[in-house]
Design an enzyme around this catalytic site. Structure first.
Site, PDB file in Angstrom:
ATOM      1  N   HIS A 131       0.709  -1.140   0.032  1.00 54.61           N
ATOM      2  CA  HIS A 131       0.022   0.209  -0.104  1.00 54.61           C
ATOM      3  C   HIS A 131       0.841   1.283  -0.122  1.00 54.61           C
ATOM      4  O   HIS A 131       1.951   1.250   0.250  1.00 54.61           O
ATOM      5  CB  HIS A 131      -1.024   0.127   1.257  1.00 54.61           C
ATOM      6  CG  HIS A 131      -2.126  -0.803   0.827  1.00 54.61           C
ATOM      7  ND1 HIS A 131      -2.257  -1.979   1.334  1.00 54.61           N
ATOM      8  CD2 HIS A 131      -3.660  -0.381   0.658  1.00 54.61           C
ATOM      9  CE1 HIS A 131      -3.587  -2.324   1.066  1.00 54.61           C
ATOM     10  NE2 HIS A 131      -4.170  -1.612   0.530  1.00 54.61           N
ATOM     11  N   LYS A 135      -0.851   5.075   4.402  1.00 56.04           N
ATOM     12  CA  LYS A 135      -1.609   3.985   5.143  1.00 56.04           C
ATOM     13  C   LYS A 135      -1.168   3.730   6.398  1.00 56.04           C
ATOM     14  O   LYS A 135      -0.021   3.416   6.801  1.00 56.04           O
ATOM     15  CB  LYS A 135      -1.830   2.792   4.229  1.00 56.04           C
ATOM     16  CG  LYS A 135      -2.871   1.964   4.914  1.00 56.04           C
ATOM     17  CD  LYS A 135      -3.266   0.315   3.778  1.00 56.04           C
ATOM     18  CE  LYS A 135      -4.472  -0.258   4.470  1.00 56.04           C
ATOM     19  NZ  LYS A 135      -5.704   0.469   5.081  1.00 56.04           N
TER      20      LYS A 135
END
Length: 233
Positions: A131, A135
């Site tokens: 990600h 995040k």
């Protein structure tokens, strides 16, 4: 449909655009510097905030009797208390670790593959998720959902981020700039590897799914999942 956006970061702005394109109205855009004024004007709330704000956002909506769609991850130790609150208030609630149509189909594929592979103990299972660096939680909620799908259908009992024991599933969680979300599951033996993978190209799929879920949830009562929304049960 009047929507309260609880969390107005990158995802919130994409959800706003898609909602407006679909003819909906945004009555509240809540960031950390904005209160809940205007919440009671909403037909539904969509929560894509941060783990520390999720419970407050969901609670405020349920206490007001407003259906809630939450895609915030990293707060699930309080999930059952939110379910109880939803039932107490006779409200409606959907939590999803990922609202993308493709990811929810991937969840089903992951469950089926785990069932097939459970008979072949020469294969060891591992996962990788990538990600963007903004995040906050690791592993991702999507990765945890995938891991639970494997655990529920195999001899694995839990997951870990490092140094797995025999009955632990390893999740390699990576954070790299500008990666919306990539999830891979590997079944590896001495002679071959079977891999399934989902790659998100942008945030559009997550946002579109959240709006679809909100449209579906209005005027319903109870606790649901994306399986209900997509008719996958």
């Amino acid at each position: 449909m009047k929507i309260a956006l609880l969390g107005y970061g990158k995802m919130g702005k994409v959800i706003e655009r898609i909602a407006l394109e679909r003819g909906h109205e945004i009555v509240l855009r809540k960031s950390k510097d904005v209160n809940f004024e205007g919440l009671t004007n909403a037909d539904v709330t969509i929560d894509f905030s941060v783990p520390s704000a999720a419970v407050e956002n969901i609670s405020a909506s349920l206490n007001a009797g407003i259906p809630v769609v939450s895609g915030t991850t990293g707060w699930l130790e309080d999930y059952h208390s939110m379910v109880s609150l939803c039932e107490e208030k006779n409200a409606a609630f959907i939590y999803g670790s990922n609202f993308s149509l493709g990811v929810n189909l991937f969840f089903e594929l992951n469950n089926h593959l785990a069932q097939l592979m459970s008979k072949f103990d020469q294969y060891k299972v591992s996962m990788e998720e990538i990600h963007h660096t903004q995040k906050l939680d690791a592993p991702s909620g999507t990765a945890i959902s995938l891991a639970n799908g494997i655990i529920n259908n195999t001899a694995y009992n839990s997951w870990t981020l490092e140094n797995p024991k025999e009955d632990e599933l390893l999740i390699d969680a990576k954070r790299i700039d500008n990666i919306p979300g990539t999830h891979s599951v590997f079944y590896t033996s001495e002679v071959d590897t079977i891999e399934i993978k989902h790659t998100a190209h942008n945030r559009e799929g997550f946002a579109f799914g959240a709006v679809i879920a909100a449209e579906w949830l209005v005027e319903k009562k109870g606790v649901f999942t994306m399986k209900d929304v997509l008719g996958l049960k």
